[in-house]
Design a protein around this motif. Structure first.
Motif, PDB file in Angstrom:
ATOM      1  N   ALA A 196       0.835  -1.194   0.000  1.00  0.00           N
ATOM      2  CA  ALA A 196       0.000   0.000   0.000  1.00  0.00           C
ATOM      3  C   ALA A 196       0.877   1.253   0.000  1.00  0.00           C
ATOM      4  N   GLU A 197       1.949   1.231   0.787  1.00  0.00           N
ATOM      5  CA  GLU A 197       2.875   2.378   0.815  1.00  0.00           C
ATOM      6  C   GLU A 197       3.577   2.549  -0.527  1.00  0.00           C
ATOM      7  N   GLN A 198       3.884   1.435  -1.198  1.00  0.00           N
ATOM      8  CA  GLN A 198       4.524   1.516  -2.512  1.00  0.00           C
ATOM      9  C   GLN A 198       3.585   2.122  -3.551  1.00  0.00           C
ATOM     10  N   ILE A 199       2.308   1.786  -3.457  1.00  0.00           N
ATOM     11  CA  ILE A 199       1.326   2.351  -4.394  1.00  0.00           C
ATOM     12  C   ILE A 199       1.226   3.862  -4.197  1.00  0.00           C
ATOM     13  N   ILE A 200       1.176   4.291  -2.936  1.00  0.00           N
ATOM     14  CA  ILE A 200       1.082   5.727  -2.649  1.00  0.00           C
ATOM     15  C   ILE A 200       2.343   6.442  -3.103  1.00  0.00           C
ATOM     16  N   ALA A 201       3.494   5.820  -2.895  1.00  0.00           N
ATOM     17  CA  ALA A 201       4.768   6.422  -3.317  1.00  0.00           C
ATOM     18  C   ALA A 201       4.813   6.570  -4.837  1.00  0.00           C
ATOM     19  N   TYR A 202       4.350   5.546  -5.553  1.00  0.00           N
ATOM     20  CA  TYR A 202       4.299   5.614  -7.011  1.00  0.00           C
ATOM     21  C   TYR A 202       3.372   6.740  -7.458  1.00  0.00           C
ATOM     22  N   ARG A 203       2.232   6.857  -6.797  1.00  0.00           N
ATOM     23  CA  ARG A 203       1.247   7.886  -7.152  1.00  0.00           C
ATOM     24  C   ARG A 203       1.816   9.281  -6.922  1.00  0.00           C
ATOM     25  N   GLN A 204       2.543   9.453  -5.831  1.00  0.00           N
ATOM     26  CA  GLN A 204       3.125  10.763  -5.523  1.00  0.00           C
ATOM     27  C   GLN A 204       4.231  11.125  -6.513  1.00  0.00           C
ATOM     28  N   GLU A 213      -4.638  -0.788 -15.130  1.00  0.00           N
ATOM     29  CA  GLU A 213      -3.502  -1.629 -15.522  1.00  0.00           C
ATOM     30  C   GLU A 213      -2.170  -1.007 -15.142  1.00  0.00           C
ATOM     31  N   ASP A 214      -2.153   0.328 -14.920  1.00  0.00           N
ATOM     32  CA  ASP A 214      -0.907   0.995 -14.530  1.00  0.00           C
ATOM     33  C   ASP A 214      -0.413   0.504 -13.174  1.00  0.00           C
ATOM     34  N   LEU A 215      -1.293  -0.164 -12.411  1.00  0.00           N
ATOM     35  CA  LEU A 215      -0.884  -0.657 -11.100  1.00  0.00           C
ATOM     36  C   LEU A 215       0.266  -1.659 -11.211  1.00  0.00           C
ATOM     37  N   LYS A 216       0.358  -2.331 -12.351  1.00  0.00           N
ATOM     38  CA  LYS A 216       1.428  -3.314 -12.540  1.00  0.00           C
ATOM     39  C   LYS A 216       2.801  -2.658 -12.643  1.00  0.00           C
ATOM     40  N   VAL A 218       3.864  -0.709 -10.388  1.00  0.00           N
ATOM     41  CA  VAL A 218       4.346  -0.626  -9.013  1.00  0.00           C
ATOM     42  C   VAL A 218       5.168  -1.859  -8.700  1.00  0.00           C
ATOM     43  N   SER A 219       6.284  -1.666  -8.049  1.00  0.00           N
ATOM     44  CA  SER A 219       7.181  -2.767  -7.706  1.00  0.00           C
ATOM     45  C   SER A 219       6.471  -3.797  -6.823  1.00  0.00           C
ATOM     46  N   GLY A 220       6.588  -5.064  -7.189  1.00  0.00           N
ATOM     47  CA  GLY A 220       6.008  -6.146  -6.393  1.00  0.00           C
ATOM     48  C   GLY A 220       4.612  -6.549  -6.817  1.00  0.00           C
ATOM     49  N   ILE A 221       4.036  -5.835  -7.796  1.00  0.00           N
ATOM     50  CA  ILE A 221       2.698  -6.179  -8.274  1.00  0.00           C
ATOM     51  C   ILE A 221       2.805  -6.660  -9.713  1.00  0.00           C
ATOM     52  N   GLY A 222       2.687  -7.966  -9.874  1.00  0.00           N
ATOM     53  CA  GLY A 222       2.787  -8.559 -11.196  1.00  0.00           C
ATOM     54  C   GLY A 222       1.425  -8.929 -11.750  1.00  0.00           C
ATOM     55  N   ASP A 223       1.460  -9.682 -12.851  1.00  0.00           N
ATOM     56  CA  ASP A 223       0.209 -10.060 -13.521  1.00  0.00           C
ATOM     57  C   ASP A 223      -0.696 -10.891 -12.617  1.00  0.00           C
ATOM     58  N   LYS A 224      -0.113 -11.792 -11.846  1.00  0.00           N
ATOM     59  CA  LYS A 224      -0.909 -12.675 -10.987  1.00  0.00           C
ATOM     60  C   LYS A 224      -1.619 -11.886  -9.891  1.00  0.00           C
ATOM     61  N   PHE A 226      -2.265  -8.646  -9.928  1.00  0.00           N
ATOM     62  CA  PHE A 226      -3.230  -7.744 -10.563  1.00  0.00           C
ATOM     63  C   PHE A 226      -4.503  -8.480 -10.944  1.00  0.00           C
ATOM     64  N   ALA A 227      -4.385  -9.698 -11.465  1.00  0.00           N
ATOM     65  CA  ALA A 227      -5.556 -10.463 -11.887  1.00  0.00           C
ATOM     66  C   ALA A 227      -6.464 -10.767 -10.702  1.00  0.00           C
TER      67      ALA A 227
END
Length: 235
Positions: A196-204, A213-216, A218-224, A226-227
């Motif tokens: 969750a902190e990585q997602i916020i850091a990416y957004r900032q 799909e841009d969520l992929k 973010v480091s540590g979030i792959g296709d599996k 995300f699906a």
């Protein structure tokens, strides 16, 4: 007048004495018959009165018994399940007629990131209600805040902090990647505190997500990963 004279007088006038005796006998017989009839009439009237009274009492008992059987027993308590932005999620039993605010208090109160502006805290709860208090930034259908046992939902609407209406699909609540805080992001499947902190850091760093799909990126979030959570995402 001696006895002989009295005897002679009676013999001379015996027909009058017989008539008098007959009249007296008839009078006595009539009087006794009238008394018996009056007694019988009074007895009959008393019996009829008692029977009517007994019938009325019996009918009243039957009515009361039927009313008691037809009137369903009202529950003394309601048991509800509460989740979401409260301190202690779980199942709580309250007195019948309890309101939403009492359930929130029983769960330890609302969490610091709870979104309560549009939650109807005066709502009277029903037994087996399922309540979800939304997090700040969480997008959830209005009819998903309180779901009753019959599948019907209580009227309560929520909105995000910007005042825009919330939306979600049939799969459940959706989380907006651009507005959700860390706590809200952790409601996603497979997203813990670190991600969750990585997602916020990416957004900032990169600005708002243009598509889910841009969520992929973010480091540590792959296709599996995300699906597994794509149906819960919104931008």
């Amino acid at each position: 007048m001696n006895w002989e004279q009295i005897k002679d007088f009676i013999l001379e006038h015996k027909q009058y004495f017989l008539v008098g005796l007959v009249v007296i006998g008839i009078a006595l017989w009539t009087y006794q018959g009238s008394g018996q009839n009056n007694t019988a009439t009074e007895f009959t009237e008393d019996s009829q009165t008692e029977q009517k009274s007994a019938s009325v009492k019996s009918a009243a008992k039957d009515v009361n018994k039927t009313s008691a059987q037809e009137e369903p027993a009202k529950p003394k308590n309601v048991t509800c399940d509460i989740s979401g932005a409260v301190r202690h999620q779980g199942v709580y039993t309250l007195k019948a007629g309890a309101r939403m605010q009492e359930l929130i208090e029983a769960a330890g109160g609302a969490a610091s990131n709870a979104q309560l502006k549009q939650v109807n805290r005066a709502l009277i709860l029903q037994d087996q209600d399922k309540v979800h208090i939304p997090y700040r930034g969480e997008k959830i259908k209005a009819d998903e805040i309180v779901v009753s046992i019959g599948g019907s939902s209580a009227a309560a609407t929520t909105s995000d902090d910007s005042g825009s209406s919330t939306t979600s699909d049939k799969s459940g609540a959706k989380v907006n990647l651009n507005t959700a805080d860390a706590q809200g992001l952790q409601q996603l499947n497979g997203i813990g505190e670190k991600k969750a902190e990585q997602i916020i850091a990416y957004r900032q760093k990169n600005g708002n997500f243009k598509k889910i799909e841009d969520l992929k990126q973010v480091s540590g979030i792959g296709d599996k990963t995300f699906a597994a959570l794509k149906d819960q995402l919104a931008v």
